[in-house]
Design a protein around this motif. Structure first.
Motif, mmCIF file in Angstrom:
data_model
loop_
_atom_site.group_PDB
_atom_site.id
_atom_site.type_symbol
_atom_site.label_atom_id
_atom_site.label_comp_id
_atom_site.label_asym_id
_atom_site.label_seq_id
_atom_site.Cartn_x
_atom_site.Cartn_y
_atom_site.Cartn_z
ATOM 1 N N PRO A 35 -3.243 -8.179 0.919
ATOM 2 C CA PRO A 35 -4.194 -7.119 1.241
ATOM 3 C C PRO A 35 -4.807 -7.309 2.615
ATOM 4 N N THR A 669 -6.931 -0.285 -0.373
ATOM 5 C CA THR A 669 -5.595 -0.694 -0.786
ATOM 6 C C THR A 669 -5.530 -0.666 -2.304
ATOM 7 N N ASP A 677 2.100 -1.066 -2.490
ATOM 8 C CA ASP A 677 0.668 -0.788 -2.393
ATOM 9 C C ASP A 677 0.452 0.436 -1.513
ATOM 10 N N PHE A 679 -1.980 2.201 1.175
ATOM 11 C CA PHE A 679 -2.957 1.753 2.169
ATOM 12 C C PHE A 679 -3.552 2.968 2.874
ATOM 13 N N ASP A 717 2.502 -0.398 1.806
ATOM 14 C CA ASP A 717 2.785 -1.811 2.036
ATOM 15 C C ASP A 717 3.780 -2.298 0.993
#
Length: 768
Positions: A35, A669, A677, A679, A717
């Motif tokens: 993260p 996130t 993920d 973002f 991500d």
């Protein structure tokens, strides 16, 4: 040449887009990284989960360091799309950038801004970088700037840092800490393609690789990058579009040698080559429109070399920093309108019939006008170089003891040379004619040599109280030489042989600080500290002897602050209030015909301000950042001495410093699958209004309006493969954000620089 340049840009954009497409495909099939980290988010390797900083020349916890410091981590810089000092300035309270384009930025902190040597020290690791002095001894206006990539963190120290950082840190210091070679194989690559509203394409490609060559002994780290922008300013006079194009190519090579467990030797070579054109435009002509009769190129060839050794002796660490900077640059200004201002009957009488002052006859006037017309269009062209050698040795205690200390010595030898020449340009294209057709030339050589010894110690009578005192002794000598080998009598610049002037000074700087750590999450501190910058000597044609030297100026900063960790450290709040008393200010004056500028000392100022930073982490994956400041920077004395009458009067506000600035950011996130993920990041920046001149009655005073900028970034991500794909919009609402404007009596002199219009693009990165 133009065709080759365009072809190069197209190939570069194609390469960047190909990389983006390849990574996007990889993103759909693979997973991602850790993260994001906020600018003051905890560092798991730091004491108490805090960020470790080295601003005091020792490792300390950010929230337990009794200084006003803003820290931007490398992850924050990456997530926010930061590539240079103008990008990250919006996150830092009181940090102000007058952006005249690449290599021509004036940096100030807490309103400490004027012509002369820099008021903010800029460091890459422990290497100070200096601006080129130029013909008006204004190194502050040309601060060196390298592209930011593979950066560990940036530390911005607000307020004077005179004892540890010395000259030209009277407003504060900026430290760019680069990632060092490690004993792991690693690398990363990033590419970006974007389009600017009303302009052309922009792209960059950059990469890093780290290789351990000899286990536990030697590792190297290499960075390469290329950035290209097609520009967005149109020249209506020359009928040329997107004239402010920009290209930067560079990289750095770093090596780390660890011959023993207590000795580390780091070497670095950093190079950046910039080719660009002026970003100035003329608001009276139109938004993002220029009326210059000449194309104004800017070139910069910057090299920075450093060798740093650290020896851990147990109770103390010895550090030696040897650095060398070599910068060759050239910039230009349009002189056509100034030359045209001499096309009057009165100027003819003063030039042709100087001895009698009689009016010009019809034939004299015709010949005189023909002479003036033959000089234009023309550019003032300023090629020059800067060579700067610095050596610092210091020894600092390790850990926290009853008494913590640092002592050291510093030496600098800086050599500048610059040529000021007027050269004719092509009337159709505006390009400076090559080989240069020069009708005026002046050479200036500027040498600064300075020595300093410094020490700072902190006594801890209890575990929670720190009492700090510091002192720095400095001594400098400045030598300025110059000659004029191609005369231009029209502006009062006859040929002159080589002449030399000297200026020297020595003195001390003091610092006192008291801090109380009320509990692990609450710190209070109070500081009184001094800052200064060197004086020097003017080398100006026809300047009287009493105007030749100018002294250093100095200030005292009185500050109180607190650092708070609240709500189980979900909220971090840092506050500071200060008053700066600035005396003997270096001010800029001009000769009576307006042709030459020079420096003198006159007046005093009082700057009062408050700063605030807040970092909120309500839940995992979500964080908010807020920062803001109020500054009231005003003169307390008229800028008048026995030799110069400058513009400012007591009560006037210091130019280009807005009373209010602020920033807010949000980063989020969230997982959307075991491997992906989502973002998102939004940044908002507000800058209040300011003015270009001291006096409200000055007819050339320009109000620089307030503006707001909003940037958005969203993407995906990939968790396990450290990759990501992002769409972004900078300047979402297409604000006309002018950060500098000025005008004079010359036609079309009202000029401005600003942030770029709305820019939309795609960014892709991958680490391995």
């Amino acid at each position: 040449m133009r065709i080759i340049s365009v072809t190069s840009r197209l190939l570069g954009c194609t390469a960047a887009f190909a990389l983006s497409s390849a990574f996007a495909s990889a993103a759909c099939a693979q997973s991602t990284t850790a993260p994001t980290t906020a600018s003051a988010a905890p560092d798991k390797n730091a004491p108490d989960g805090d960020i470790v900083v080295t601003a005091t020349r020792r490792d300390t916890s950010l929230q337990k360091t009794p200084l006003a410091i803003t820290v931007l981590t490398g992850q924050t810089l990456t997530n926010a799309g930061v590539t240079n000092i103008a990008d990250y300035a919006k996150f830092v309270p009181s940090l102000r950038i007058q952006d005249n384009g690449p290599g021509q930025r004036r940096v100030s902190l807490r309103g400490v801004q004027t012509s002369g040597e820099a008021t903010v020290g800029v460091y890459y690791d422990d290497t100070p970088v200096t601006g080129s002095v130029g013909v008006s001894s204004d190194a502050a206006g040309r601060t060196a700037d390298f592209t930011l990539f593979d950066v560990n963190r940036i530390e911005v120290l607000r307020g004077p840092q005179g004892t540890l950082y010395g000259a030209s840190s009277m407003g504060g210091a900026i430290r760019v800490l680069l990632n060092k070679p490690t004993q792991d194989y690693e690398g990363k690559i990033e590419s970006q393609v974007a389009g600017t509203n009303g302009g052309g394409l922009n792209y960059f490609v950059q990469g890093m690789v780290n290789v351990p060559l000899v286990k536990d002994l030697l590792a190297v780290r290499a960075v390469l990058y290329r950035r290209d922008s097609d520009g967005y300013i149109d020249n209506t006079y020359l009928k040329r579009q997107n004239v402010n194009d920009y290209t930067a190519t560079g990289g750095r090579l770093m090596a780390r040698l660890t011959p023993s467990s207590n000795l580390t030797i780091d070497g670095m070579a950093m190079i950046e080559n910039t080719d660009a054109f002026s970003s100035n435009w003329n608001p009276a002509v139109g938004t993002y429109k220029s009326a210059t009769k000449v194309m104004l190129p800017y070139t910069d060839r910057s090299q920075l070399y450093n060798l740093t050794g650290k020896l851990d002796l147990g109770p103390a660490t010895v550090t030696s920093i040897t650095s060398y900077q070599h910068r060759r640059s050239a910039y230009a200004a349009d002189d056509s309108y100034y030359i045209a201002s001499y096309r009057t009957a009165a100027k003819c009488a003063g030039y042709v019939n100087a001895s009698t002052g009689a009016a010009c006859s019809s034939d004299q006037l015709t010949n005189y006008y023909g002479y003036i017309d033959s000089l234009s269009p023309a550019a003032i062209y300023y090629p020059g170089s800067t060579k700067d050698f610095t050596q610092e040795v210091r020894i600092s205690s390790d850990g926290t003891h009853l008494f913590d200390w640092t002592i050291g010595g510093f030496y600098q030898n800086r050599k500048n040379n610059v040529t000021s020449e007027d050269a004719r340009a092509d009337a159709t294209t505006g390009d400076i004619i090559t080989p240069n057709q020069i009708f005026y030339r002046r050479e200036i050589f500027d040498k600064l040599e300075q020595y300093a010894g410094f020490g700072e110690g902190t006594f801890h009578p209890t575990r929670t109280i720190g009492l700090t005192a510091g002192i720095r002794y400095f001594s400098y000598n400045k030598t300025v030489s110059g000659f004029t080998d191609i005369a231009w009598t029209l502006i009062g610049a006859p040929a002159r042989p080589l002449s030399t002037v000297n200026s020297s000074e020595n003195g001390t700087l003091l610092k006192f600080n008291a801090s109380w750590q009320a509990n692990p999450d609450i710190l209070f501190y109070a500081t009184a500290s001094q800052g200064y910058r060197p004086g020097g000597a003017n080398q100006v044609i026809g300047l009287s002897a009493d105007l030749t030297p100018y002294k250093s100026d100095s200030l005292w900063n009185y500050e109180i602050g607190t650092k708070l960790g609240l709500l189980d450290r979900k909220l971090t709040l840092n506050l500071a209030a200060y008053q700066i008393d600035w005396s003997n200010i270096q001010v800029s004056g001009r000769t009576t015909n307006g042709a030459f500028s020079f420096l003198s000392n006159a007046g005093a100022a009082r700057i009062r301000g408050v700063e605030a930073e807040a970092f909120v982490r309500p839940t995992r994956g979500l964080q908010f950042t807020f920062s803001g400041n109020y500054i009231d920077p005003r003169l307390t004395q008229d800028q008048v001495n026995a030799s110069v009458v400058a513009a400012g009067r007591a009560g006037d506000r210091i130019p280009y410093i807005p009373n209010w600035t602020g920033a807010a950011g949000a980063e989020y996130t969230a997982p959307i699958s075991p491997t992906l993920d989502f973002f998102a990041r939004a940044d908002f920046n507000y800058v209040g209004s300011s003015y270009s001149e001291f006096r409200p009655t000055n007819v050339y005073r320009v109000k620089i309006g307030a503006y707001s900028l909003t940037n958005l970034r969203v993407g995906i991500d990939l968790k396990h493969n450290d990759a990501g794909v992002y769409l972004f919009v900078n300047n979402l609402f297409d604000a006309v954000a002018i950060n500098r404007a000025s005008q004079s009596s010359t036609a079309n002199s009202y000029s401005a620089t600003s942030a770029a219009p709305r820019t939309i693009g795609i960014n892709v990165r991958k680490s391995f």
